[in-house]
Design a protein around this motif. Structure first.
Motif, PDB file in Angstrom:
ATOM      1  N   SER A  29      83.645  55.591  45.089  1.00 40.51           N
ATOM      2  CA  SER A  29      84.804  54.695  45.164  1.00 40.51           C
ATOM      3  C   SER A  29      85.399  54.573  46.560  1.00 40.51           C
ATOM      4  CB  SER A  29      85.910  55.202  44.227  1.00 40.51           C
ATOM      5  OG  SER A  29      86.526  56.353  44.782  1.00 40.51           O
ATOM      6  N   GLY A  30      85.191  55.569  47.396  1.00 44.48           N
ATOM      7  CA  GLY A  30      85.795  55.539  48.723  1.00 44.48           C
ATOM      8  C   GLY A  30      87.280  55.870  48.706  1.00 44.48           C
ATOM      9  N   LEU A  31      87.813  56.290  47.573  1.00 39.92           N
ATOM     10  CA  LEU A  31      89.249  56.570  47.472  1.00 39.92           C
ATOM     11  C   LEU A  31      89.645  57.864  48.165  1.00 39.92           C
ATOM     12  CD1 LEU A  31      89.934  55.805  43.696  1.00 39.92           C
ATOM     13  CD2 LEU A  31      91.009  54.636  45.629  1.00 39.92           C
ATOM     14  N   ALA A  32      88.784  58.863  48.071  1.00 41.67           N
ATOM     15  CA  ALA A  32      89.141  60.186  48.597  1.00 41.67           C
ATOM     16  C   ALA A  32      88.522  60.399  49.980  1.00 41.67           C
ATOM     17  CB  ALA A  32      88.633  61.262  47.638  1.00 41.67           C
ATOM     18  N   THR A  33      89.212  61.214  50.781  1.00 38.21           N
ATOM     19  CA  THR A  33      88.638  61.579  52.081  1.00 38.21           C
ATOM     20  C   THR A  33      88.019  62.966  52.016  1.00 38.21           C
ATOM     21  OG1 THR A  33      90.841  62.355  52.668  1.00 38.21           O
ATOM     22  CG2 THR A  33      90.181  60.188  53.520  1.00 38.21           C
ATOM     23  N   GLU A  34      88.431  63.724  51.001  1.00 35.50           N
ATOM     24  CA  GLU A  34      87.960  65.098  50.860  1.00 35.50           C
ATOM     25  C   GLU A  34      87.842  65.393  49.370  1.00 35.50           C
ATOM     26  OE1 GLU A  34      90.361  67.555  53.424  1.00 35.50           O
ATOM     27  OE2 GLU A  34      89.590  69.373  52.478  1.00 35.50           O
ATOM     28  N   LEU A  35      86.757  66.033  49.001  1.00 33.45           N
ATOM     29  CA  LEU A  35      86.524  66.334  47.589  1.00 33.45           C
ATOM     30  C   LEU A  35      86.100  67.795  47.493  1.00 33.45           C
ATOM     31  CD1 LEU A  35      86.592  64.640  45.019  1.00 33.45           C
ATOM     32  CD2 LEU A  35      84.238  63.928  45.474  1.00 33.45           C
ATOM     33  N   ALA A  36      86.973  68.615  46.890  1.00 33.16           N
ATOM     34  CA  ALA A  36      86.647  70.036  46.721  1.00 33.16           C
ATOM     35  C   ALA A  36      86.217  70.254  45.279  1.00 33.16           C
ATOM     36  CB  ALA A  36      87.868  70.889  47.040  1.00 33.16           C
ATOM     37  N   LEU A  37      85.054  70.833  45.088  1.00 35.60           N
ATOM     38  CA  LEU A  37      84.543  71.080  43.742  1.00 35.60           C
ATOM     39  C   LEU A  37      84.654  72.564  43.426  1.00 35.60           C
ATOM     40  CD1 LEU A  37      81.321  68.828  43.832  1.00 35.60           C
ATOM     41  CD2 LEU A  37      83.698  68.189  43.393  1.00 35.60           C
ATOM     42  N   VAL A  38      85.348  72.874  42.341  1.00 37.66           N
ATOM     43  CA  VAL A  38      85.645  74.277  42.010  1.00 37.66           C
ATOM     44  C   VAL A  38      85.108  74.591  40.618  1.00 37.66           C
ATOM     45  CG1 VAL A  38      87.506  75.983  41.760  1.00 37.66           C
ATOM     46  CG2 VAL A  38      87.808  74.034  43.315  1.00 37.66           C
ATOM     47  N   ASP A  39      84.362  75.686  40.519  1.00 40.09           N
ATOM     48  CA  ASP A  39      83.830  76.079  39.205  1.00 40.09           C
ATOM     49  C   ASP A  39      83.585  77.584  39.221  1.00 40.09           C
ATOM     50  OD1 ASP A  39      82.164  74.186  36.887  1.00 40.09           O
ATOM     51  OD2 ASP A  39      81.860  76.352  36.877  1.00 40.09           O
ATOM     52  N   VAL A  40      83.773  78.253  38.061  1.00 36.48           N
ATOM     53  CA  VAL A  40      83.438  79.687  38.014  1.00 36.48           C
ATOM     54  C   VAL A  40      81.959  79.886  38.313  1.00 36.48           C
ATOM     55  CG1 VAL A  40      85.072  80.881  36.518  1.00 36.48           C
ATOM     56  CG2 VAL A  40      83.315  79.483  35.475  1.00 36.48           C
ATOM     57  N   HIS A  41      81.190  78.923  37.931  1.00 34.78           N
ATOM     58  CA  HIS A  41      79.762  78.948  38.234  1.00 34.78           C
ATOM     59  C   HIS A  41      79.602  78.358  39.640  1.00 34.78           C
ATOM     60  CE1 HIS A  41      75.580  78.660  37.882  1.00 34.78           C
ATOM     61  NE2 HIS A  41      75.434  77.903  36.808  1.00 34.78           N
ATOM     62  N   LYS A  42      79.792  79.231  40.637  1.00 31.92           N
ATOM     63  CA  LYS A  42      79.885  78.777  42.034  1.00 31.92           C
ATOM     64  C   LYS A  42      78.626  78.015  42.485  1.00 31.92           C
ATOM     65  CE  LYS A  42      81.788  79.091  46.240  1.00 31.92           C
ATOM     66  NZ  LYS A  42      83.079  78.817  46.753  1.00 31.92           N
ATOM     67  N   ALA A  43      77.472  78.518  42.065  1.00 32.39           N
ATOM     68  CA  ALA A  43      76.215  77.880  42.482  1.00 32.39           C
ATOM     69  C   ALA A  43      76.148  76.440  41.969  1.00 32.39           C
ATOM     70  CB  ALA A  43      75.022  78.679  41.973  1.00 32.39           C
ATOM     71  N   LYS A  44      76.676  76.223  40.774  1.00 30.20           N
ATOM     72  CA  LYS A  44      76.686  74.870  40.203  1.00 30.20           C
ATOM     73  C   LYS A  44      77.554  73.945  41.076  1.00 30.20           C
ATOM     74  CE  LYS A  44      76.867  71.940  36.419  1.00 30.20           C
ATOM     75  NZ  LYS A  44      76.459  70.621  36.840  1.00 30.20           N
ATOM     76  N   ALA A  45      78.736  74.444  41.452  1.00 31.36           N
ATOM     77  CA  ALA A  45      79.617  73.645  42.308  1.00 31.36           C
ATOM     78  C   ALA A  45      78.941  73.369  43.645  1.00 31.36           C
ATOM     79  CB  ALA A  45      80.946  74.368  42.512  1.00 31.36           C
ATOM     80  N   GLU A  46      78.271  74.380  44.179  1.00 32.07           N
ATOM     81  CA  GLU A  46      77.573  74.194  45.470  1.00 32.07           C
ATOM     82  C   GLU A  46      76.462  73.153  45.351  1.00 32.07           C
ATOM     83  OE1 GLU A  46      78.274  78.725  47.227  1.00 32.07           O
ATOM     84  OE2 GLU A  46      76.311  78.149  46.410  1.00 32.07           O
ATOM     85  N   GLY A  47      75.708  73.270  44.283  1.00 33.79           N
ATOM     86  CA  GLY A  47      74.603  72.322  44.072  1.00 33.79           C
ATOM     87  C   GLY A  47      75.101  70.893  43.941  1.00 33.79           C
ATOM     88  N   GLU A  48      76.175  70.713  43.140  1.00 33.61           N
ATOM     89  CA  GLU A  48      76.730  69.364  42.956  1.00 33.61           C
ATOM     90  C   GLU A  48      77.266  68.830  44.290  1.00 33.61           C
ATOM     91  OE1 GLU A  48      76.204  67.628  40.459  1.00 33.61           O
ATOM     92  OE2 GLU A  48      76.037  68.923  38.709  1.00 33.61           O
ATOM     93  N   ALA A  49      77.945  69.708  45.044  1.00 37.56           N
ATOM     94  CA  ALA A  49      78.522  69.278  46.323  1.00 37.56           C
ATOM     95  C   ALA A  49      77.411  68.860  47.297  1.00 37.56           C
ATOM     96  CB  ALA A  49      79.367  70.402  46.919  1.00 37.56           C
ATOM     97  N   MET A  50      76.345  69.646  47.334  1.00 37.91           N
ATOM     98  CA  MET A  50      75.240  69.300  48.239  1.00 37.91           C
ATOM     99  C   MET A  50      74.619  67.966  47.846  1.00 37.91           C
ATOM    100  SD  MET A  50      73.570  73.086  48.343  1.00 37.91           S
ATOM    101  CE  MET A  50      72.043  72.768  49.181  1.00 37.91           C
TER     102      MET A  50
END
Ligand code: 6V0
Length: 314
Positions: A29-50
Motif C-alpha cells: 500500500s505504501g502507507l507505512a514507512t516502517e513495519l516491525a513484525l513481532v512474534d513469539v516464533h522469532k524465526a517466523k517473524a524474521e522469515g516473513e520480514a526478509m
C-alpha cells in the motif's frame, strides 16, 4: 493528540496467516514507512520480514524487520493478530481463554500509551478489544477492533453479485459482534440512494432472499475455514483500509469495534457500530435510526458479549 503524519511506523504483533497477509497488504500500500513484525516464533517473524523486504525494488521505500515488543512503543499503530485461530467447527468465542491470556501477556510487554493506536484483530475480537482497553487504561478512541469491517465487505460483495453492480456502490453494514450474533442492517442498505428491494425491481433481478444472505454473511468465515483452514486475505485488506483512514486522517465511516457508552441503551462492552475513523483513532460511533428488530438483535448481540466479558473476571 493526532497521529503525526511522520509516525507511519506500524507494528504487527502475531505474524501468522492474518499478520503476514496484513504486513503484505501494508507493504504494497505504501502507507507505512516502517513495519516491525513481532512474534513469539522469532524465526517466523524474521522469515516473513526478509521475504517482504526483498520486494524493496517494487514498492515504496519502507523498512521491514522482525522486532520485539519494545518496537511497539514508538509505533503509530499496533495491529494485534497474535493467538489461536478457529479450527473447523470452533466458534470465535471458543478462542477466548487462550487468546485473552496471550493478549494480556503481550500488552504487559508492550507498555503502550495514548501516543499509540492499538487495533485488535484476534478473536473473539470484541471481547479482546474490551479486555485490552481495561488492561492498558488507554482512551477508548485509541483501542479498537477491526470489527465488522470485514463482515460488511462480505455483505456488500454478496449484494453486489446479486444486483450486478460494483461493491463500491453498495452501502450495507453489519453491526454488533464480529461473530455469530452479528446484525445485518437491511433497513439502511442502499444502492445509488435507493433501497435494495427497489433496486432489484429497477434492474429486473429477483428479489433478495434476506435470510439466505444473512446466513451467507454470518457463516462466511466457517465456510472458508472448512475448505482452507483459515481466513486471512480479506481481513488483511480490511485492516489495511482502517490503517489508511487513520494515517490519512480521512474521517471515513467504518464499522470498527469499540467501547459503547449508552448507544442504543448499551454499555459495558465493545462492539461494532459505524464510526468515524481518523488520525485520533476511532471517533464517535453513529447512533443511526434502526428498525426495531435490528435494534433488538443488536442488544442481544451486546448481551452475548457482556456475558463473555463477565467470564473473564476482569
Ligand atoms: P496463526 O496463523 O496461528 O497465527 C497466529 C500467530 O500468533 C502465530 O504466528 C503465533 O506464533 C503468534 N503468537 C502466538 N502467541 C503469541 C505471543 N504471545 N506473542 C506474539 N505472537 C504470538 O493464526 P491466524 O493468523 O490465522 O489468526 C490470528 C487471529 O486472527 C486468530 O485469533 C483468528 O481467529 C483471528 N482472525 C480474525 C479475523 C477478523 O476478521 N478480525 C479474521 C480471521 C482470523
Amino acid at each position: 493528540m493526532a497521529l503525526s503524519i511522520k509516525n507511519r511506523k506500524i507494528a504487527v504483533v502475531g505474524v501468522g496467516a492474518v499478520g503476514a497477509s496484513t504486513a503484505f497488504a501494508l507493504a504494497v500500500s505504501g502507507l507505512a514507512t516502517e513495519l516491525a513484525l513481532v512474534d513469539v516464533h522469532k524465526a517466523k517473524a524474521e522469515g516473513e520480514a526478509m521475504d517482504l523486504a526483498h520486494a524493496a525494488a517494487f514498492i515504496k521505500p519502507i523498512q521491514i524487520y522482525a522486532g520485539n515488543f519494545e518496537d511497539c512503543r514508538d509505533a503509530g499503530i499496533i495491529i494485534f493478530t497474535a493467538g489461536a485461530g478457529q479450527k473447523p467447527g470452533e466458534t470465535r468465542m471458543d478462542l477466548l481463554k487462550t487468546n485473552y491470556r496471550i493478549l494480556k501477556d503481550c500488552l504487559t510487554q508492550m507498555a503502550l500509551t495514548d501516543e499509540n493506536i492499538l487495533i485488535i484483530a484476534s478473536n473473539p475480537l470484541d471481547v479482546l478489544t474490551y479486555a485490552a482497553l481495561k488492561a492498558t487504561g488507554l482512551s477508548p478512541e485509541r483501542v479498537f477492533g477491526s470489527g465488522t469491517v470485514l463482515d460488511s465487505s462480505r455483505f456488500r460483495h454478496i449484494l453486489s453479485e446479486h444486483c450486478g453492480v460494483a461493491p463500491r456502490n453498495v452501502h450495507a453494514t453489519v453491526v454488533g459482534e464480529h461473530g455469530d450474533s452479528e446484525v445485518m442492517l437491511w433497513s439502511l442498505a442502499d444502492i445509488a440512494g435507493t433501497r435494495i428491494d427497489h433496486f432489484c425491481e429497477l434492474v429486473g433481478v429477483p428479489p433478495i432472499k434476506r435470510e439466505e444472505v444473512d446466513k451467507q454473511v454470518r457463516n462466511a468465515g466457517y465456510e472458508i475455514i472448512s475448505r482452507k483452514g483459515a481466513t486471512y486475505y480479506a481481513v488483511s485488506l480490511a485492516i489495511k483500509r482502517i490503517c489508511e483512514s487513520v494515517i490519512r486522517d480521512e474521517n471515513t465511516i467504518l464499522s470498527v469495534s469499540g467501547l459503547v457508552d449508552g448507544h442504543y441503551g448499551i454499555d459495558g462492552c465493545c462492539l461494532s457500530l459505524p464510526s468515524i475513523v481518523n488520525s485520533r483513532g476511532r471517533g464517535y460511533p453513529l447512533e443511526l435510526p434502526l428498525a426495531a428488530e435490528e435494534e433488538a438483535a443488536l442488544r442481544r448481540s451486546a448481551e452475548v458479549l457482556r456475558k463473555a466479558i463477565a467470564s473473564l473476571n476482569l
